[in-house]
Structure formats: C-alpha cells, structure tokens
Design a protein around this motif. Structure first.
Motif, PDB file in Angstrom:
ATOM      1  N   GLU A   9      50.882  45.483  35.747  1.00 48.47           N
ATOM      2  CA  GLU A   9      51.800  44.410  35.367  1.00 48.47           C
ATOM      3  C   GLU A   9      51.048  43.171  34.890  1.00 48.47           C
ATOM      4  O   GLU A   9      51.487  42.506  33.950  1.00 48.47           O
ATOM      5  CB  GLU A   9      52.745  44.075  36.512  1.00 48.47           C
ATOM      6  CG  GLU A   9      53.819  45.120  36.675  1.00 48.47           C
ATOM      7  CD  GLU A   9      54.958  44.698  37.565  1.00 48.47           C
ATOM      8  OE1 GLU A   9      56.097  45.081  37.252  1.00 48.47           O
ATOM      9  OE2 GLU A   9      54.723  43.999  38.573  1.00 48.47           O
ATOM     10  N   LEU A  10      49.917  42.871  35.511  1.00 47.11           N
ATOM     11  CA  LEU A  10      49.110  41.744  35.031  1.00 47.11           C
ATOM     12  C   LEU A  10      48.615  42.013  33.616  1.00 47.11           C
ATOM     13  O   LEU A  10      48.575  41.103  32.780  1.00 47.11           O
ATOM     14  CB  LEU A  10      47.941  41.476  35.975  1.00 47.11           C
ATOM     15  CG  LEU A  10      48.296  40.780  37.277  1.00 47.11           C
ATOM     16  CD1 LEU A  10      47.096  40.767  38.225  1.00 47.11           C
ATOM     17  CD2 LEU A  10      48.791  39.367  37.028  1.00 47.11           C
ATOM     18  N   GLY A  11      48.254  43.254  33.339  1.00 49.16           N
ATOM     19  CA  GLY A  11      47.827  43.621  31.980  1.00 49.16           C
ATOM     20  C   GLY A  11      48.952  43.474  30.977  1.00 49.16           C
ATOM     21  O   GLY A  11      48.747  42.990  29.860  1.00 49.16           O
ATOM     22  N   ILE A  12      50.155  43.883  31.366  1.00 48.41           N
ATOM     23  CA  ILE A  12      51.322  43.742  30.485  1.00 48.41           C
ATOM     24  C   ILE A  12      51.576  42.268  30.188  1.00 48.41           C
ATOM     25  O   ILE A  12      51.744  41.874  29.029  1.00 48.41           O
ATOM     26  CB  ILE A  12      52.565  44.402  31.119  1.00 48.41           C
ATOM     27  CG1 ILE A  12      52.398  45.915  31.163  1.00 48.41           C
ATOM     28  CG2 ILE A  12      53.839  44.010  30.353  1.00 48.41           C
ATOM     29  CD1 ILE A  12      53.438  46.630  32.006  1.00 48.41           C
ATOM     30  N   LEU A  13      51.593  41.447  31.233  1.00 48.06           N
ATOM     31  CA  LEU A  13      51.822  40.015  31.022  1.00 48.06           C
ATOM     32  C   LEU A  13      50.704  39.396  30.193  1.00 48.06           C
ATOM     33  O   LEU A  13      50.954  38.517  29.366  1.00 48.06           O
ATOM     34  CB  LEU A  13      51.956  39.280  32.360  1.00 48.06           C
ATOM     35  CG  LEU A  13      53.216  39.560  33.167  1.00 48.06           C
ATOM     36  CD1 LEU A  13      53.229  38.706  34.431  1.00 48.06           C
ATOM     37  CD2 LEU A  13      54.471  39.324  32.361  1.00 48.06           C
ATOM     38  N   GLY A  14      49.479  39.849  30.414  1.00 46.37           N
ATOM     39  CA  GLY A  14      48.349  39.331  29.630  1.00 46.37           C
ATOM     40  C   GLY A  14      48.484  39.624  28.149  1.00 46.37           C
ATOM     41  O   GLY A  14      48.082  38.824  27.307  1.00 46.37           O
ATOM     42  N   ARG A  15      49.063  40.783  27.818  1.00 43.13           N
ATOM     43  CA  ARG A  15      49.272  41.126  26.406  1.00 43.13           C
ATOM     44  C   ARG A  15      50.486  40.416  25.816  1.00 43.13           C
ATOM     45  O   ARG A  15      50.491  40.027  24.664  1.00 43.13           O
ATOM     46  CB  ARG A  15      49.424  42.639  26.258  1.00 43.13           C
ATOM     47  CG  ARG A  15      48.105  43.386  26.374  1.00 43.13           C
ATOM     48  CD  ARG A  15      48.228  44.851  25.993  1.00 43.13           C
ATOM     49  NE  ARG A  15      49.187  45.595  26.800  1.00 43.13           N
ATOM     50  CZ  ARG A  15      48.945  46.078  28.011  1.00 43.13           C
ATOM     51  NH1 ARG A  15      47.774  45.882  28.568  1.00 43.13           N
ATOM     52  NH2 ARG A  15      49.871  46.763  28.655  1.00 43.13           N
ATOM     53  N   VAL A  16      51.535  40.264  26.611  1.00 47.60           N
ATOM     54  CA  VAL A  16      52.784  39.686  26.100  1.00 47.60           C
ATOM     55  C   VAL A  16      52.717  38.160  26.031  1.00 47.60           C
ATOM     56  O   VAL A  16      53.197  37.559  25.076  1.00 47.60           O
ATOM     57  CB  VAL A  16      53.978  40.140  26.969  1.00 47.60           C
ATOM     58  CG1 VAL A  16      55.255  39.436  26.557  1.00 47.60           C
ATOM     59  CG2 VAL A  16      54.165  41.644  26.878  1.00 47.60           C
TER      60      VAL A  16
END
Length: 97
Positions: A23-30
């Motif tokens: 989820e941190l990776g998703i937020l980092g990309r978005v």
C-alpha cells in the motif's frame, strides 16, 4: 436465501488486504508529492480501521464499514487537493456545530 440454481452462478473468493509495504508503494506511485510520513500514517490508520472491522482485537467487529485500498488512495488524493487551503474564519466548523 437464494436457491441452489442461483448460487451455482456465483463464485465466492475471500481476498485479504494488501500488506503495508504494497500500500505504501501504491500511494508512492499515485501521490509521490505527499509527504512519506503522512502516507505511512494513512496506511497505519487504514489498517487500524480494518482491524476494528474484522474484529481482530477479540471483539466481533466494532465498526460496520472498512477502508479499502481504493478509499485510501482517494483520501491521499484529496489530501493533496486540499493542502494549503485556507478556511475563512466565518466558514470554520466550530461556528456550525
């Protein structure tokens, strides 16, 4: 309850939530411009909500609504959109509550 003919048409799959790193990776990309500490706090909050929903603290689900990854992403996007927004003194919540 639905009859057996209707039940045959559906497949049920139970899927858990993404782990914190994902989820941190998703937020980092978005929302890469959102502070990392804020993103971590959002994921932590989402996981606490999920624990309450699923009853992982020994109770049988203390709240009736959970927080999906989609909702987490929307929250992060809205945080960026409203960052720096100045609220007029006559529009403060305290005056309306």
């Amino acid at each position: 309850m639905q009859n057996l003919a209707a039940m045959d048409r559906y497949r049920f799959i139970e899927v858990g939530y993404a782990d914190e790193t994902t989820e941190l990776g998703i937020l980092g990309r978005v929302v890469p411009t959102l502070n990392e500490g804020i993103r971590k706090g959002m994921v932590k909050t989402a996981n606490e909500i999920r624990k309450l929903f699923m009853g992982e603290n020994g109770d049988d689900g203390q709240i009736g609504v959970t927080m999906s990854t989609r909702t987490l992403v929307r929250w992060a996007k809205l945080t960026l959109q409203f960052r720096g927004l100045r609220i007029r003194s006559d529009m403060r919540w305290s005056k309306h509550c």
